[in-house]
Design a protein around this motif. Sequence first.
Motif, short mmCIF file in Angstrom:
data_model
loop_
_atom_site.label_atom_id
_atom_site.label_comp_id
_atom_site.label_asym_id
_atom_site.label_seq_id
_atom_site.Cartn_x
_atom_site.Cartn_y
_atom_site.Cartn_z
N UNK A 38 -26.47 -39.25 -8.07
CA UNK A 38 -25.55 -38.68 -9.41
C UNK A 38 -24.53 -38.03 -8.06
N UNK A 72 -23.24 -33.03 -13.35
CA UNK A 72 -23.74 -34.98 -12.02
C UNK A 72 -23.39 -35.32 -13.41
N UNK A 106 -27.07 -36.09 -5.77
CA UNK A 106 -28.79 -36.11 -6.03
C UNK A 106 -29.00 -37.84 -5.86
N UNK A 131 -40.36 -40.13 -21.74
CA UNK A 131 -41.02 -39.23 -21.60
C UNK A 131 -41.21 -38.30 -20.12
N UNK A 170 -33.69 -32.97 -6.58
CA UNK A 170 -33.96 -32.62 -6.02
C UNK A 170 -32.76 -31.98 -5.06
N UNK A 171 -32.86 -31.26 -4.19
CA UNK A 171 -31.60 -30.18 -4.02
C UNK A 171 -30.15 -30.42 -3.66
N UNK A 230 -31.81 -32.06 -22.40
CA UNK A 230 -32.22 -32.44 -21.17
C UNK A 230 -31.88 -30.52 -20.79
N UNK A 240 -30.77 -27.61 -18.00
CA UNK A 240 -30.93 -27.65 -16.99
C UNK A 240 -30.46 -25.88 -16.76
N UNK A 254 -28.57 -23.69 -13.11
CA UNK A 254 -27.94 -23.86 -11.73
C UNK A 254 -27.35 -22.61 -11.38
N UNK A 310 -26.95 -23.59 -5.92
CA UNK A 310 -28.23 -23.86 -5.88
C UNK A 310 -28.63 -25.46 -6.56
N UNK A 311 -29.51 -25.91 -6.52
CA UNK A 311 -29.28 -27.48 -7.01
C UNK A 311 -29.52 -26.76 -8.39
N UNK A 312 -29.81 -27.68 -9.39
CA UNK A 312 -30.80 -28.68 -10.97
C UNK A 312 -32.37 -27.80 -10.69
N UNK A 365 -35.04 -27.39 -13.37
CA UNK A 365 -34.84 -28.30 -14.91
C UNK A 365 -35.65 -27.12 -15.60
N UNK A 371 -37.31 -30.37 -21.78
CA UNK A 371 -36.36 -32.34 -22.38
C UNK A 371 -37.08 -32.37 -23.31
N UNK A 385 -41.32 -32.91 -25.56
CA UNK A 385 -42.75 -33.27 -24.16
C UNK A 385 -43.30 -32.81 -23.17
N UNK A 386 -41.64 -31.75 -23.06
CA UNK A 386 -42.01 -31.19 -21.57
C UNK A 386 -40.90 -29.68 -21.10
N UNK A 414 -27.30 -25.63 -17.63
CA UNK A 414 -26.09 -27.29 -18.08
C UNK A 414 -27.40 -28.37 -19.41
N UNK A 421 -27.91 -40.18 -17.92
CA UNK A 421 -27.75 -38.75 -18.59
C UNK A 421 -26.70 -38.55 -18.33
N UNK A 440 -23.94 -35.65 -18.75
CA UNK A 440 -24.08 -34.00 -18.63
C UNK A 440 -22.99 -33.05 -19.33
#
Lengths: 110, 116
Positions: free
Chosen positions: A36, A44, A87, A95, A101-102, B33, B35, B37, B41-43, B45, B48, B55-56, B91, B105, B107
Amino acid sequence: LAKTTQPISMDSYEGQEVNITCSHNNIATNDYITWYQQFPSQGPRFIIQGYKTKVTNEVASLFIPADRKSSTLSLPRVSLSDTAVYYCLVGVRLRRALTFGSGTRLQVQP
Amino acid sequence: GAGVSQSPSNKVTEKGKDVELRCDPISGHTALYWYRQRLGQGLEFLIYFQGNSAPDKSGLPSDRFSAERTGESVSTLTIQRTQQEDSAVYLCASSLGGQVLNTEAFFGQGTRLTVV
């Protein structure tokens, strides 16, 4: 979920080819590799996805060796507008949450 | 709709107030999903959804955070008693999910939350 490792940042100049490598040693058999791109102040955006060997689209190429423990995103002849964070994700299946990551911050200079 | 829509695009709130952030996914996308940010910095999580179930939800940072999804469509992320550390861009993304393994996905533009 497969953990990914990629460089924190890279610098390049306009017109050059940029290769960003991602390591994913514990990739699972059914996992896909997805990249991404994120510009500042935007969400993204999907670039490319592959499972093995090589995939190419109008934006980039993705090279995946036989063992699939790494992958390389190749951006041909970058321009200033390619400055973004890239990324690498592994394992986008039912699921299982997407895990970012960063990322690699690519800075393209004139 | 044509893409993932989030509202509001910007929200400034006082510390201690509750906020609700909304996400309208792409029609027909069963996976959704959330997220977070933080600046530069990064995303990170958060949660979901597959259909209306989650489930998560392992990424929710505290019990001040909750999310729901109804009609396999709209999702709301609620942050109670906001703190300054909650300031970030939130996000939302959606994907086809289901049995499709190689899902892409999509966004939204995000909601920029500032807690003052």
